[in-house]
Enzyme design. Structure first.
Site, short mmCIF file in Angstrom:
data_model
loop_
_atom_site.label_atom_id
_atom_site.label_comp_id
_atom_site.label_asym_id
_atom_site.label_seq_id
_atom_site.Cartn_x
_atom_site.Cartn_y
_atom_site.Cartn_z
N ARG A 83 8.08 -49.49 -56.50
CA ARG A 83 9.49 -49.27 -56.19
C ARG A 83 10.37 -49.61 -57.39
O ARG A 83 10.22 -50.69 -57.98
CB ARG A 83 9.90 -50.12 -54.99
N HIS A 112 7.16 -44.54 -55.89
CA HIS A 112 5.97 -43.75 -56.27
C HIS A 112 6.30 -42.42 -56.94
O HIS A 112 5.67 -41.40 -56.67
CB HIS A 112 5.10 -43.51 -55.04
N HIS A 132 -4.03 -44.28 -55.42
CA HIS A 132 -3.62 -44.87 -54.14
C HIS A 132 -4.70 -44.70 -53.06
O HIS A 132 -4.39 -44.48 -51.90
CB HIS A 132 -2.31 -44.22 -53.68
N ASP A 145 1.42 -56.49 -49.37
CA ASP A 145 1.97 -55.30 -50.01
C ASP A 145 2.57 -55.75 -51.33
O ASP A 145 3.63 -55.29 -51.73
CB ASP A 145 3.04 -54.67 -49.09
N GLU A 154 -3.76 -50.99 -56.14
CA GLU A 154 -3.00 -50.14 -57.07
C GLU A 154 -2.80 -50.87 -58.40
O GLU A 154 -1.81 -51.57 -58.61
CB GLU A 154 -1.67 -49.74 -56.43
#
Ligand code: G6D
Length: 345
Positions: free
Chosen positions: A76, A101, A175, A248, A309
């Site tokens: 982000r 992304h 991803h 996350d 990621e």
């Protein structure tokens, strides 16, 4: 070693790399989307260990980015803007006020030019793409390549290369959602992860980095010794909660150790090791994966996969002290991440 090529929906190509042990990796030229990675378990049963759609047409939208190459910037970018060399660039705000992304026209949505190659011990495909300056608001015309190579040591090597004619920003990743139980037999709660990282990046309720780094000691984010992902999914810690009950978060690797992650699933005995030249990784435990999507081995639900990621941190565009995503004009961007698969009885 062999490479199979299939036409998909008369608009995409599917490449399947098969090594001499029967390990298989399949991916589309569309988005570089990895649709299947099949590896043996401790009984030598070969099963799929990534999330992918049952029907290829469902990848058209792919709002969960299953298997996709992500770029120009993974993650982000706060307020969908950044300033470099005293110039401010405005990007698409494709998630609230922020940029996620690479935006709706990001690398997950392009058809990559594909060049297969093969040696005695490897088979692979070099995927290339050219983004023009100004595309999506990003400066610089940039030529990027992502090369998928399968070896006879059950390694999937991802090489990321790029070069821009102007100073710009770039941090690409893949991803894929991994699930080592095989053919989605279970969620990832009992996947055991080990990772050499003392710090992770604090998120606010919008999942935007606050600029703070948090020491992992005495938290569910401490993976320096093996820990089950279920610890963070079931935790009442504020940072697990802010991520919708799970992980996350961007973990910064300890520079004095090899940048590597180990993932073990005990029932199948599968072990995945990740080695990367990147300074950190977003580990995402599919907390907000919707229910009911038709995947190749069943219906989707939260916590059915975990993403690693590997990337630098877009937080560096708004805060000092984070791994940078700036790529200077004519500088070579060269990163590598290797996923290797084995078993441990
Ligand atoms: C959610 O916050 C997560 C992201 O990290 C992930 O990439 C996306 O779902 C697929 O927005």
């Amino acid at each position: 070693m062999k490479i199979e090529i299939q036409d998909i929906l008369s608009k995409w190509k599917l490449y399947t790399l098969v090594n001499d042990n029967g390990m298989k990796v399949s991916f589309l030229d569309f988005g570089g989307i990895i649709t299947n990675i099949s590896v043996p378990d401790q009984t030598n049963t070969i099963e799929n260990v990534v999330l992918g759609f049952k029907n290829y047409a469902d990848y058209e939208k792919n709002s969960n980015y299953f298997g996709a190459i992500i770029g120009r910037v993974a993650g982000r970018i706060q307020d969908a803007s950044f300033t470099i060399q005293n110039q401010t660039f405005l990007l698409e705000a494709n998630e609230g006020d922020h940029h996620l992304h690479g935006g709706s026209g990001g690398y997950h949505q392009v058809i990559w030019r594909a060049s297969p190659f093969q040696t005695d011990d490897t088979a692979g495909v070099k995927l290339t793409h050219k983004s023009l300056g100004g595309e999506g608001g990003y400066p610089g015309t940039i030529e990027v390549a992502v090369t998928y190579t399968l070896t006879n040591s059950n390694e999937l090597i991802l090489d990321y290369d790029g070069k821009s004619d102007e100073t710009t920003v770039l941090t690409m990743t893949n991803h894929s959602y991994f699930n080592l139980s095989g053919n989605l037999a279970a969620t990832i709660h009992n996947h055991h992860v080990t990772m050499e990282s003392n710090e992770f990046v604090e998120l606010d309720t919008r999942l935007i980095p606050t600029g703070n780094k948090i020491n992992v000691s005495n938290t569910p984010f401490d993976f320096r010794t093996e820990r089950k992902l279920g610890d963070g999914i079931n935790s009442i810690s504020a940072q697990n909660k802010v991520a919708n009950s799970g992980y996350d978060h961007y973990f910064i690797f300890n520079q004095n150790k090899q940048q590597s992650i180990r993932v073990k699933e005990e029932t199948s005995g599968r072990v995945m090791k990740i080695k990367t030249t990147q300074p950190g990784v977003v580990m995402y435990t599919a907390n907000t994966l919707v229910e009911g999507l038709d995947l190749s081995e069943g219906k989707s639900r939260p916590y059915l996969g975990v993403c690693f990621e590997t990337q630098a941190s877009p937080a560096s565009l708004h805060h000092a002290g984070f791994p940078p995503v700036i790529l200077k004009a004519h500088e070579l961007y060269e990163k590598q991440t290797v996923f290797s698969f084995g078993i441990e009885r």
